[in-house]
Design an enzyme around this catalytic site. Sequence first.
Site, mmCIF file in Angstrom:
data_model
loop_
_atom_site.group_PDB
_atom_site.id
_atom_site.type_symbol
_atom_site.label_atom_id
_atom_site.label_comp_id
_atom_site.label_asym_id
_atom_site.label_seq_id
_atom_site.Cartn_x
_atom_site.Cartn_y
_atom_site.Cartn_z
ATOM 1 N N GLY A 101 42.233 78.807 13.944
ATOM 2 C CA GLY A 101 42.056 79.872 15.774
ATOM 3 C C GLY A 101 42.756 79.000 16.948
ATOM 4 N N CYS A 102 42.156 79.711 17.561
ATOM 5 C CA CYS A 102 43.165 80.182 18.859
ATOM 6 C C CYS A 102 43.013 78.877 19.685
ATOM 7 C CB CYS A 102 42.730 81.484 19.375
ATOM 8 S SG CYS A 102 40.871 81.713 20.011
ATOM 9 N N TYR A 103 41.370 78.380 19.647
ATOM 10 C CA TYR A 103 41.615 77.249 20.859
ATOM 11 C C TYR A 103 42.302 76.282 19.976
ATOM 12 C CZ TYR A 103 38.194 79.532 23.729
ATOM 13 O OH TYR A 103 37.435 80.364 24.539
ATOM 14 N N ALA A 104 41.923 76.470 19.044
ATOM 15 C CA ALA A 104 42.348 75.190 17.991
ATOM 16 C C ALA A 104 44.555 75.422 17.318
ATOM 17 C CB ALA A 104 42.427 75.119 16.295
#
Lengths: 331, 331, 331, 331
Positions: free
Chosen positions: B141-144
């Site tokens: 994921g992008c935030y991850a």
Amino acid sequence: MLGGTGYTGGELIRLLTAHPEIDSFKASSRSKAGELISDSHPNLKCLLDQRFIEYESSAVDADVVFCCLPHKASMKVLEPLIESGHRVIDLSADFRFEDEKIYRENYASHACPMLLGEAVYGLPELYREEIRKTSLVANPGCYATAAILALLPLMKQRGLDLTRIVVDAKSGTSGAGAKPNVFLNSSETAANLKPYKVTGHRHQPEIDHILSRLNPDVSVNFTPTLAPFTRGIQETIHIFGEPIGDPRKAYEDHYKNECFVRVVSDSFISNVVHSNFCDIAVFYDEGKRRLVTVSCIDNLIKGAAGQAIQNMNLMLGFKESKGLMQIPYHP
Amino acid sequence: MLGGTGYTGGELIRLLTAHPEIDSFKASSRSKAGELISDSHPNLKCLLDQRFIEYESSAVDADVVFCCLPHKASMKVLEPLIESGHRVIDLSADFRFEDEKIYRENYASHACPMLLGEAVYGLPELYREEIRKTSLVANPGCYATAAILALLPLMKQRGLDLTRIVVDAKSGTSGAGAKPNVFLNSSETAANLKPYKVTGHRHQPEIDHILSRLNPDVSVNFTPTLAPFTRGIQETIHIFGEPIGDPRKAYEDHYKNECFVRVVSDSFISNVVHSNFCDIAVFYDEGKRRLVTVSCIDNLIKGAAGQAIQNMNLMLGFKESKGLMQIPYHP
Amino acid sequence: MLGGTGYTGGELIRLLTAHPEIDSFKASSRSKAGELISDSHPNLKCLLDQRFIEYESSAVDADVVFCCLPHKASMKVLEPLIESGHRVIDLSADFRFEDEKIYRENYASHACPMLLGEAVYGLPELYREEIRKTSLVANPGCYATAAILALLPLMKQRGLDLTRIVVDAKSGTSGAGAKPNVFLNSSETAANLKPYKVTGHRHQPEIDHILSRLNPDVSVNFTPTLAPFTRGIQETIHIFGEPIGDPRKAYEDHYKNECFVRVVSDSFISNVVHSNFCDIAVFYDEGKRRLVTVSCIDNLIKGAAGQAIQNMNLMLGFKESKGLMQIPYHP
Amino acid sequence: MLGGTGYTGGELIRLLTAHPEIDSFKASSRSKAGELISDSHPNLKCLLDQRFIEYESSAVDADVVFCCLPHKASMKVLEPLIESGHRVIDLSADFRFEDEKIYRENYASHACPMLLGEAVYGLPELYREEIRKTSLVANPGCYATAAILALLPLMKQRGLDLTRIVVDAKSGTSGAGAKPNVFLNSSETAANLKPYKVTGHRHQPEIDHILSRLNPDVSVNFTPTLAPFTRGIQETIHIFGEPIGDPRKAYEDHYKNECFVRVVSDSFISNVVHSNFCDIAVFYDEGKRRLVTVSCIDNLIKGAAGQAIQNMNLMLGFKESKGLMQIPYHP
């Protein structure tokens, strides 16, 4: 008022121009004396025909003197005015700490430390009665206003670890002032986020200083980020622990009689800018035992000039909200 | 590739079009099959003359299959492909957890849990060798991505309290996808900041899941805010404690051989968007004993399509940075 | 008022809430009847406790009825109200043309063409006296307001070629309404300019229609562009020819008694948004014999709800500027 | 190259760093000699390890010299280089007019007018063959590039009135340079539109000068407006008259062999920024007999540094598009 060419000064002039209880005011400027105020603040074109005046301390004859000069300049100009009995609202940091040591560590050595004890920290939601009576108000910093209002209802809450509060703040560019520099050049700020003074920003000790009067455990960890819009501060505040009772209810109770603090479901910049309101949303993560509050203000209004007018209203016996009930806009 | 009309799909098409090792690719779309790809992604006008195709699993004949379908749709379509031996890079969350329970709690019950053990979490900076060998990559994921890269060098650091990490994330609107809704309407997002899923965002367990493999103490507290620009994620990460040694040095050492992670003085959105770079800045507040790292990526590139290409390069034996060395822009 | 969930409706509610002469009002909504108005317009949280009502024509009992319904819907709902003697301000295009043919060519066939002759075009700077007396005001279009105000002083000017006026208009996204669509998705509008209806926009015949009453030569060539901010219209208007006398002086004379039109040196969006003002700047290029006027308004205030309140003030005998003197902001 | 600290210089450095045919380059700076280039342009961190050098004319040893100095400074520095036989691409206006009189009227008296006749105007779509052979290229202005490309196909069109062309231009802030000033302060530009030099901008005579070589009737009327984003120019161009044949077809024919000019349905800023493309859309209003073309470029790439590289490619015999095929982004 002293120092009318910056953004805070301009906002104060706008509010004074529209204030129903103010008959007249004068605004000084060192650099623009003699020029039309509306040349510096073109929003006022055709609405205000006044010019900036040259400041002369001997000629001051006003119910209240507002000072929008920078830190350090402010105290030097204000000392004689205060001593000759004028009522003063200072928008700089110069009188925000009764302890000269904190001022010295964060700003400079103080020019008139004996006056520090007389000043009242101008947050009406905390010091309303003191403000009514004082002749020297230290108007709070913009970040400090948003943070203190968001933390006040927790000061007596048990179950929270107040020693490790994280205040992650985002501010529009107007908070950095009207003076151009590379950091604020529009090509450098558009579509960007720029953390600055990631540690050690001077509003951190201000928040600690005021809140530790209420609870000596308080220690905030403050980081500001420049965000790509003109007005507004949003602070996302993370507090660990397990509050007793419904935290949103605690906020609603605490602020039920305040006209400028709204406890809301979503605290967005758009709902407060161009107004004197502070919107606070409260969330609790049971799994992680983390309380989150999101606090938004217009940095130039509730964070500066609007709060100064609120203080003036209190000092002069007007209705506290007089001249400040502008409703925000959607969208 | 599957699902080419969204922003991530479009970015993948852009990268594939320009990739020097890719001879040809096909992109499917349920809703736009038969239409020119450049009608959905007008940046490609005159540069790509292809049309979206209808997806037929039997006709798939590719060295790698990228899947840009939404969560839950992805696993259903991919199951037969994986079982028939295709190499797959899935950009959804469907294969990010080897533990079906976490997926179920945060998304839904899983359609093919037996495949979860085969998937490799596609963060090359952590699982480079595993990615080379696997036939199923779960793209992070992008935030991850931004959070894990910013925390990896601390996993073996002593003196830090990893149980109370605060990840305060800000994202541009493209992270929320191409499908219009009121929350994303430009009049609602311009000059605004909108925290959402303040507690309980699904990337929080993803970060915890991956990092607790390295240090079981890790627990992150994640809050995202929608910011008024199109591309970019910035995460300001607050960690309490006293690190041993110079923390910035630890980051520089950890990433000295990585081509897409830059340890910098200032981590600004503007310095990474339109590229596959992740910029990390490190600060330490001695007085408050707080470490702050600021991590920035382009959510659609390093946070999605670029990282997927990086994984493809590894899987197919190309140079890892091939087709990804686009320099960011100033300003 | 009818139709309160859109941006124009919300702005009208904001203005009515703060209007010193208005005791009470009701706002209807087909989709949100029964819901709190402040759920749709969160700027009003804690300031307005009303709910949207279901519209029933028989129950209408108001000094003035505002209609914020879309074109075509408006005339159908208003016909019985007008015929039963209610005073109406319609913010749609339905009553802007006394000639049914123009309406039909640009919108649809008209449901109640017999009422067209009764309507007054609600631009106070042109039809103040007629507005005072009428019971049906057709509130002008936003683009038309900015263009007509910028061209009025030239209608009797000799030396100009009024047959080839170019009106190059730029508008913020709020002019396109609150309903989400791909064109308005924030990722598509941020940092962008998008011309639309480059030829044939429906405000072009509206401008021609009104101005040709004053000078039959007038023919404007109108092109709008969507610009990346929420509020504000700016129109750069190019007119060829050699005006007799100082053109800026002509504007100052024409507008010297108007409280909402300001003839200024620089007409910037920022100086008018959040207010009912129209700022007009005038330039003349001697070498090229081209006159340029730049006209700015807030599309939702002077271009819609504010002008509607201005018309209401005239119709009900209040001071024309009542409730509308909000000073714009700097910055 | 000379003058690498501004935005155009930085963009040129970025393009040279990534150019596959360039082995090495040097960048000078008067103010920052000795400093890391990536301190001025942090997008280059970890990607370029060079420092700005002090400029010494005697030490110049390069296949091509780029000059990014301001107008007037440029010609003084370049004169000796040109006379000693260096091949030069000058990005200032100093060599754009073969007629010294035009330069003098718009800039200053010329320091080396005898060199004006040697310079080729560096628009490859117009002077490709001349550029290949020359040793002095005057790189076009950003506004002029967008306007000339949008008007070239009309130079032989009959039926149009080329004496009254209106060019309504909008530019991002990077066109105004990196040097901070009040006009460019982000609080003053955000959510704003600011027309400037409404008449008399210096790119007007540049456009007239170049196009009148092709058709002596041409006279453009140019007005620029500062728009709230960093990169991109959009020009909406209004031409009166009745073209013979399908005007869009004329554009497609004219540009069918050009790799950087795209004739499109919608010419939006977002589709060209970060690339060397120029997108042109063509509309015709039969009723009003008005042709409209909308032309978009990235002001720093096709409008400056990218076009300079395109010229370098021609001069040095590389493929014209080498190092310039970066695909734009969506969104």
